[in-house]
Design an enzyme around this catalytic site. Structure first.
Site, PDB file in Angstrom:
ATOM      1  N   LYS A 123       0.848  -1.199   0.000  1.00  0.00           N
ATOM      2  CA  LYS A 123       0.000   0.000   0.000  1.00  0.00           C
ATOM      3  C   LYS A 123       0.880   1.243   0.000  1.00  0.00           C
ATOM      4  O   LYS A 123       2.069   1.211   0.341  1.00  0.00           O
ATOM      5  CB  LYS A 123      -0.931   0.022   1.223  1.00  0.00           C
ATOM      6  CG  LYS A 123      -0.234  -0.011   2.589  1.00  0.00           C
ATOM      7  CD  LYS A 123       0.274   1.314   3.091  1.00  0.00           C
ATOM      8  CE  LYS A 123       0.934   1.205   4.460  1.00  0.00           C
ATOM      9  NZ  LYS A 123       1.683   2.425   4.852  1.00  0.00           N
ATOM     10  N   PRO A 148       9.478  -4.671  -0.250  1.00  0.00           N
ATOM     11  CA  PRO A 148      10.629  -4.330   0.594  1.00  0.00           C
ATOM     12  C   PRO A 148      10.213  -4.131   2.058  1.00  0.00           C
ATOM     13  O   PRO A 148       9.120  -3.621   2.345  1.00  0.00           O
ATOM     14  CB  PRO A 148      11.141  -3.015  -0.017  1.00  0.00           C
ATOM     15  CG  PRO A 148      10.684  -3.067  -1.451  1.00  0.00           C
ATOM     16  CD  PRO A 148       9.356  -3.756  -1.406  1.00  0.00           C
ATOM     17  N   ALA A 167      10.023  -0.292   4.813  1.00  0.00           N
ATOM     18  CA  ALA A 167       9.967   0.735   3.776  1.00  0.00           C
ATOM     19  C   ALA A 167       8.677   1.543   3.828  1.00  0.00           C
ATOM     20  O   ALA A 167       8.507   2.471   3.039  1.00  0.00           O
ATOM     21  CB  ALA A 167      10.118   0.093   2.395  1.00  0.00           C
ATOM     22  N   GLY A 168       7.733   1.194   4.731  1.00  0.00           N
ATOM     23  CA  GLY A 168       6.474   1.926   4.826  1.00  0.00           C
ATOM     24  C   GLY A 168       5.419   1.460   3.859  1.00  0.00           C
ATOM     25  O   GLY A 168       4.406   2.148   3.666  1.00  0.00           O
ATOM     26  N   LEU A 169       5.614   0.278   3.263  1.00  0.00           N
ATOM     27  CA  LEU A 169       4.687  -0.243   2.258  1.00  0.00           C
ATOM     28  C   LEU A 169       3.687  -1.236   2.824  1.00  0.00           C
ATOM     29  O   LEU A 169       2.851  -1.766   2.088  1.00  0.00           O
ATOM     30  CB  LEU A 169       5.478  -0.885   1.120  1.00  0.00           C
ATOM     31  CG  LEU A 169       6.359   0.088   0.322  1.00  0.00           C
ATOM     32  CD1 LEU A 169       7.371  -0.670  -0.524  1.00  0.00           C
ATOM     33  CD2 LEU A 169       5.498   0.991  -0.550  1.00  0.00           C
ATOM     34  N   GLY A 170       3.779  -1.516   4.127  1.00  0.00           N
ATOM     35  CA  GLY A 170       2.779  -2.355   4.783  1.00  0.00           C
ATOM     36  C   GLY A 170       2.922  -3.840   4.521  1.00  0.00           C
ATOM     37  O   GLY A 170       1.953  -4.589   4.719  1.00  0.00           O
ATOM     38  N   GLY A 171       4.105  -4.299   4.128  1.00  0.00           N
ATOM     39  CA  GLY A 171       4.246  -5.712   3.768  1.00  0.00           C
ATOM     40  C   GLY A 171       3.914  -6.661   4.897  1.00  0.00           C
ATOM     41  O   GLY A 171       3.192  -7.650   4.705  1.00  0.00           O
ATOM     42  N   SER A 230       2.036  -6.151   7.566  1.00  0.00           N
ATOM     43  CA  SER A 230       0.611  -6.091   7.874  1.00  0.00           C
ATOM     44  C   SER A 230      -0.227  -6.789   6.818  1.00  0.00           C
ATOM     45  O   SER A 230      -1.202  -7.474   7.120  1.00  0.00           O
ATOM     46  CB  SER A 230       0.164  -4.625   8.008  1.00  0.00           C
ATOM     47  OG  SER A 230       0.788  -3.999   9.109  1.00  0.00           O
ATOM     48  N   SER A 231       0.163  -6.628   5.555  1.00  0.00           N
ATOM     49  CA  SER A 231      -0.569  -7.289   4.476  1.00  0.00           C
ATOM     50  C   SER A 231      -0.405  -8.803   4.561  1.00  0.00           C
ATOM     51  O   SER A 231      -1.362  -9.560   4.332  1.00  0.00           O
ATOM     52  CB  SER A 231      -0.073  -6.765   3.128  1.00  0.00           C
ATOM     53  OG  SER A 231      -0.902  -7.215   2.075  1.00  0.00           O
ATOM     54  N   ASP A 261      -2.925  -1.110  10.735  1.00  0.00           N
ATOM     55  CA  ASP A 261      -3.284  -1.080   9.321  1.00  0.00           C
ATOM     56  C   ASP A 261      -3.586  -2.466   8.757  1.00  0.00           C
ATOM     57  O   ASP A 261      -3.897  -2.603   7.577  1.00  0.00           O
ATOM     58  CB  ASP A 261      -2.218  -0.379   8.477  1.00  0.00           C
ATOM     59  CG  ASP A 261      -0.836  -0.997   8.610  1.00  0.00           C
ATOM     60  OD1 ASP A 261      -0.672  -1.913   9.439  1.00  0.00           O
ATOM     61  OD2 ASP A 261       0.081  -0.551   7.892  1.00  0.00           O
TER      62      ASP A 261
END
Length: 300
Positions: free
Chosen positions: A13, A98, A101-105, A107-108, A140
């Protein structure tokens, strides 16, 4: 339980904007933000076992630390507990998002594990309860569990209003060699705001989140000031990405990645060529108009 395995994508995200409103006495923070899904995704393959939860990261993947602390493991255990520990699972995780990196990996991955293990359990846990489980794992995670391609979120990020998706557009994610732990980013923000920040009124209408041009005019990301202050190289990366003329560019979550959305694939690809990969990893992807795909069950 008839399936031999479940395969599911766990999408990344970006935060279209992010405002930190206040720090709670608990240490958590109240925020308001808008989440948008990317096509970029990890993949989980979940198989039933007699008992327990085992995490296997595909060879060449990043070091994810203690498996007991992994959010996907916590998601799997939550469903197994709710369904009476009738079986266990092995999670094979292929990381493409990554880390730090703030991409929510992470949590996803947790949301994907919730759905996958629930599919193995015959969808015994109602979807509304899965979202509640998700919120208890991480703020998130609830957004990812909802599957929405676009949503407003507030509270700690777990209160969600699903919106009509933005047009699918080419995106570029620039990932520097440093990672930013989210607790550090919040601590830096706290150090800059020793007294509660005064926030004015904000009115968001639907057209403001209907086109990338209008989204690009929304407010920024409150993490940018403290994170760029600690890491000037990230500010320089942000400025170099912004100079490639995207519709929209922001720090991704608490960092360290910088995300940008472009009008055409050619503009995105030209930006990637201009930035190069000497100082950062570049990931070409696109934003999503479709909800996150659900679990695929396979039976021999």
């Amino acid at each position: 339980m008839g399936a031999d395995l479940v395969r599911i994508a766990a999408h990344a995200k970006v935060n279209l904007f992010l405002r930190i409103l206040a720090r709670e006495t608990s240490g958590f923070h109240q925020i308001e933000t808008a989440f948008a899904l990317l096509d970029l995704a990890d993949e989980l393959v979940v198989r039933p076992t007699p008992r327990g939860v085992t995490l296997e990261v595909t060879p060449g993947g990043p070091d994810l630390g203690n498996p007991d602390d992994n959010l996907a493991v916590r998601g799997a255990r939550a469903v197994l507990e709710a369904t009476g520990h009738r079986f266990g699972v092995t999670i094979e995780l292929t990381k493409r998002i990554p880390v730090r990196a703030g991409l929510g990996g992470g949590s996803s991955d947790a949301a994907a594990a919730l759905h996958a293990v629930n599919a193995l359990a015959g969808n015994a846990v109602p979807r509304a309860e899965l979202v509640q489980m998700a919120a208890r794992i991480g703020s998130d995670v609830a957004f990812f569990a909802s599957g929405a391609p676009l949503a407003l979120a507030w509270g700690r990020g777990e209160r969600i209003l699903q919106l009509a998706p933005l047009p699918a557009s080419p995106a570029l994610v620039a990932v520097p060699p440093i990672g930013i732990p989210t607790p550090d980013a919040y601590r830096w923000w706290d150090e800059m705001h020793t007294t509660p920040a005064q926030r004015g009124a904000v009115v968001l209408d639907a057209p403001a989140l209907a086109t990338w041009g209008s989204v690009g005019r929304l407010g920024g990301n409150d993490f940018e000031l403290p994170v760029f202050g600690r890491h000037p190289a990230l500010r320089a990366l942000f400025e170099r990405v912004a100079a490639t003329h995207p519709y929209w560019v922001r720090l991704c979550g608490s960092g360290s990645a910088v995300g940008a959305v472009y009008a055409t694939e050619r503009l995105r690809d030209d930006a990637a060529m201009q930035l190069g990969t000497q100082h950062q990893q570049l990931v070409k992807t696109s934003t999503r108009t479709l909800a996150a795909s659900g679990p695929e069950t396979h039976t021999s």
